[in-house]
Write a protein that holds these residues in place. Structure first.
Motif, PDB file in Angstrom:
ATOM      1  N   ALA A  18      -9.292   9.204 -10.289  1.00 50.95           N
ATOM      2  CA  ALA A  18      -8.959  10.627 -10.356  1.00 50.95           C
ATOM      3  C   ALA A  18      -7.621  10.968  -9.702  1.00 50.95           C
ATOM      4  N   ASP A  19      -7.228  10.235  -8.685  1.00 55.37           N
ATOM      5  CA  ASP A  19      -5.997  10.574  -7.968  1.00 55.37           C
ATOM      6  C   ASP A  19      -4.745   9.925  -8.544  1.00 55.37           C
ATOM      7  N   TYR A  20      -4.882   9.226  -9.663  1.00 58.36           N
ATOM      8  CA  TYR A  20      -3.745   8.514 -10.253  1.00 58.36           C
ATOM      9  C   TYR A  20      -3.627   8.842 -11.732  1.00 58.36           C
ATOM     10  N   PRO A  21      -2.391   8.850 -12.235  1.00 62.46           N
ATOM     11  CA  PRO A  21      -2.214   9.086 -13.670  1.00 62.46           C
ATOM     12  C   PRO A  21      -2.593   7.842 -14.467  1.00 62.46           C
ATOM     13  N   MET A  22      -2.720   8.022 -15.769  1.00 63.96           N
ATOM     14  CA  MET A  22      -2.995   6.888 -16.649  1.00 63.96           C
ATOM     15  C   MET A  22      -1.739   6.029 -16.788  1.00 63.96           C
ATOM     16  N   GLY A  23      -1.877   4.922 -17.466  1.00 66.28           N
ATOM     17  CA  GLY A  23      -0.829   3.917 -17.553  1.00 66.28           C
ATOM     18  C   GLY A  23       0.509   4.370 -18.100  1.00 66.28           C
ATOM     19  N   THR A  24       0.514   5.393 -18.900  1.00 64.65           N
ATOM     20  CA  THR A  24       1.783   5.810 -19.507  1.00 64.65           C
ATOM     21  C   THR A  24       2.746   6.446 -18.516  1.00 64.65           C
ATOM     22  N   VAL A  25       2.241   6.975 -17.415  1.00 64.73           N
ATOM     23  CA  VAL A  25       3.128   7.635 -16.449  1.00 64.73           C
ATOM     24  C   VAL A  25       2.963   7.116 -15.020  1.00 64.73           C
ATOM     25  N   ILE A  26       2.153   6.093 -14.835  1.00 64.52           N
ATOM     26  CA  ILE A  26       1.907   5.585 -13.486  1.00 64.52           C
ATOM     27  C   ILE A  26       3.110   4.784 -12.984  1.00 64.52           C
ATOM     28  N   THR A  27       3.409   4.932 -11.703  1.00 60.56           N
ATOM     29  CA  THR A  27       4.535   4.199 -11.112  1.00 60.56           C
ATOM     30  C   THR A  27       4.063   2.817 -10.647  1.00 60.56           C
ATOM     31  N   LYS A  28       5.004   1.956 -10.318  1.00 60.95           N
ATOM     32  CA  LYS A  28       4.667   0.620  -9.826  1.00 60.95           C
ATOM     33  C   LYS A  28       3.836   0.710  -8.547  1.00 60.95           C
ATOM     34  N   GLU A  29       4.228   1.594  -7.656  1.00 60.56           N
ATOM     35  CA  GLU A  29       3.503   1.756  -6.393  1.00 60.56           C
ATOM     36  C   GLU A  29       2.074   2.250  -6.641  1.00 60.56           C
ATOM     37  N   GLN A  30       1.925   3.173  -7.579  1.00 59.01           N
ATOM     38  CA  GLN A  30       0.592   3.672  -7.903  1.00 59.01           C
ATOM     39  C   GLN A  30      -0.254   2.569  -8.552  1.00 59.01           C
ATOM     40  N   ARG A  31       0.357   1.760  -9.424  1.00 61.73           N
ATOM     41  CA  ARG A  31      -0.366   0.628 -10.028  1.00 61.73           C
ATOM     42  C   ARG A  31      -0.880  -0.323  -8.947  1.00 61.73           C
ATOM     43  N   GLU A  32      -0.042  -0.595  -7.969  1.00 56.51           N
ATOM     44  CA  GLU A  32      -0.444  -1.495  -6.885  1.00 56.51           C
ATOM     45  C   GLU A  32      -1.580  -0.898  -6.067  1.00 56.51           C
ATOM     46  N   ALA A  33      -1.529   0.408  -5.833  1.00 58.15           N
ATOM     47  CA  ALA A  33      -2.609   1.073  -5.096  1.00 58.15           C
ATOM     48  C   ALA A  33      -3.912   1.028  -5.896  1.00 58.15           C
ATOM     49  N   VAL A  34      -3.835   1.248  -7.207  1.00 62.49           N
ATOM     50  CA  VAL A  34      -5.018   1.154  -8.070  1.00 62.49           C
ATOM     51  C   VAL A  34      -5.566  -0.269  -8.036  1.00 62.49           C
ATOM     52  N   ARG A  35      -4.682  -1.257  -8.164  1.00 65.34           N
ATOM     53  CA  ARG A  35      -5.100  -2.663  -8.110  1.00 65.34           C
ATOM     54  C   ARG A  35      -5.857  -2.937  -6.810  1.00 65.34           C
ATOM     55  N   ASP A  36      -5.314  -2.476  -5.695  1.00 61.55           N
ATOM     56  CA  ASP A  36      -5.946  -2.719  -4.401  1.00 61.55           C
ATOM     57  C   ASP A  36      -7.325  -2.070  -4.316  1.00 61.55           C
ATOM     58  N   LYS A  37      -7.456  -0.855  -4.838  1.00 69.80           N
ATOM     59  CA  LYS A  37      -8.751  -0.169  -4.815  1.00 69.80           C
ATOM     60  C   LYS A  37      -9.770  -0.888  -5.705  1.00 69.80           C
ATOM     61  N   VAL A  38      -9.325  -1.310  -6.882  1.00 66.35           N
ATOM     62  CA  VAL A  38     -10.241  -2.008  -7.797  1.00 66.35           C
ATOM     63  C   VAL A  38     -10.660  -3.353  -7.197  1.00 66.35           C
ATOM     64  N   LEU A  39      -9.710  -4.096  -6.635  1.00 63.59           N
ATOM     65  CA  LEU A  39     -10.045  -5.380  -6.012  1.00 63.59           C
ATOM     66  C   LEU A  39     -11.038  -5.190  -4.864  1.00 63.59           C
ATOM     67  N   ALA A  40     -10.825  -4.172  -4.065  1.00 66.56           N
ATOM     68  CA  ALA A  40     -11.744  -3.901  -2.949  1.00 66.56           C
ATOM     69  C   ALA A  40     -13.147  -3.605  -3.480  1.00 66.56           C
ATOM     70  N   ALA A  41     -13.225  -2.812  -4.547  1.00 62.91           N
ATOM     71  CA  ALA A  41     -14.522  -2.486  -5.131  1.00 62.91           C
ATOM     72  C   ALA A  41     -15.181  -3.740  -5.713  1.00 62.91           C
ATOM     73  N   LEU A  42     -14.424  -4.526  -6.465  1.00 65.13           N
ATOM     74  CA  LEU A  42     -14.982  -5.741  -7.062  1.00 65.13           C
ATOM     75  C   LEU A  42     -15.416  -6.747  -6.004  1.00 65.13           C
ATOM     76  N   ASN A  43     -14.637  -6.858  -4.934  1.00 64.62           N
ATOM     77  CA  ASN A  43     -14.988  -7.795  -3.870  1.00 64.62           C
ATOM     78  C   ASN A  43     -16.213  -7.365  -3.076  1.00 64.62           C
ATOM     79  N   SER A  44     -16.622  -6.111  -3.228  1.00 62.72           N
ATOM     80  CA  SER A  44     -17.814  -5.643  -2.512  1.00 62.72           C
ATOM     81  C   SER A  44     -19.108  -5.970  -3.260  1.00 62.72           C
ATOM     82  N   PHE A  45     -18.995  -6.421  -4.521  1.00 62.07           N
ATOM     83  CA  PHE A  45     -20.187  -6.754  -5.304  1.00 62.07           C
ATOM     84  C   PHE A  45     -20.854  -8.007  -4.761  1.00 62.07           C
ATOM     85  N   THR A  46     -22.157  -8.045  -4.873  1.00 65.09           N
ATOM     86  CA  THR A  46     -22.909  -9.233  -4.501  1.00 65.09           C
ATOM     87  C   THR A  46     -23.776  -9.643  -5.673  1.00 65.09           C
ATOM     88  N   GLY A  47     -24.234 -10.885  -5.646  1.00 74.43           N
ATOM     89  CA  GLY A  47     -25.191 -11.338  -6.661  1.00 74.43           C
ATOM     90  C   GLY A  47     -24.604 -11.937  -7.887  1.00 74.43           C
TER      91      GLY A  47
END
Length: 123
Positions: A94-123
């Motif tokens: 919600a706090d980031y634009p879609m790919g057509t207007v997202i900046t490099k810094e925003q992409r990196e922040a999204v990547r970090d959030k997604v990785l953190a979420a994925l790394n929290s999965f178990t099983g």
């Protein structure tokens, strides 16, 4: 609306570009981010109402319990052909634009959030 932009600078013209260029593609409109649905609501609300049957004041209810899915089994001959499944997710945080207007810094922040979420999965 023709000269409007959302908070990320996504233009209304960009919202309708694909549908205007590829008139045989179905709906052909894209949001630049979450707030585009509000900024360009005059267009999106009508399309969503027509295509999905949901009005602007309707509440969307999600039930992610796979046990409640009502899907038929694949016939054996088709099930044998399935080696893998690809799931495409084309949404944004919600706090980031879609790919057509997202900046490099925003992409990196999204990547970090997604990785953190994925790394929290178990099983």
């Amino acid at each position: 609306l023709k000269d409007a932009t959302d908070q990320y600078g996504f233009k209304f013209k960009s919202t309708i570009f694909s549908g205007a260029k590829h008139t045989d593609s179905g709906v052909g409109v894209y949001a630049g981010g979450h707030l585009s649905y509000y900024q360009f609501g005059a267009l999106f609300d009508r399309i969503i109402q027509f295509y999905h049957g949901h009005g602007p004041s309707d509440k969307h209810v999600s039930d992610m319990n796979p046990d409640k899915l009502n899907t038929p089994e694949f016939p054996d001959d088709e099930a044998k052909m399935i080696n893998s499944v690809r799931i495409r997710v084309a949404r944004n945080l919600a706090d980031y634009p879609m790919g057509t207007v997202i900046t490099k810094e925003q992409r990196e922040a999204v990547r970090d959030k997604v990785l953190a979420a994925l790394n929290s999965f178990t099983g």
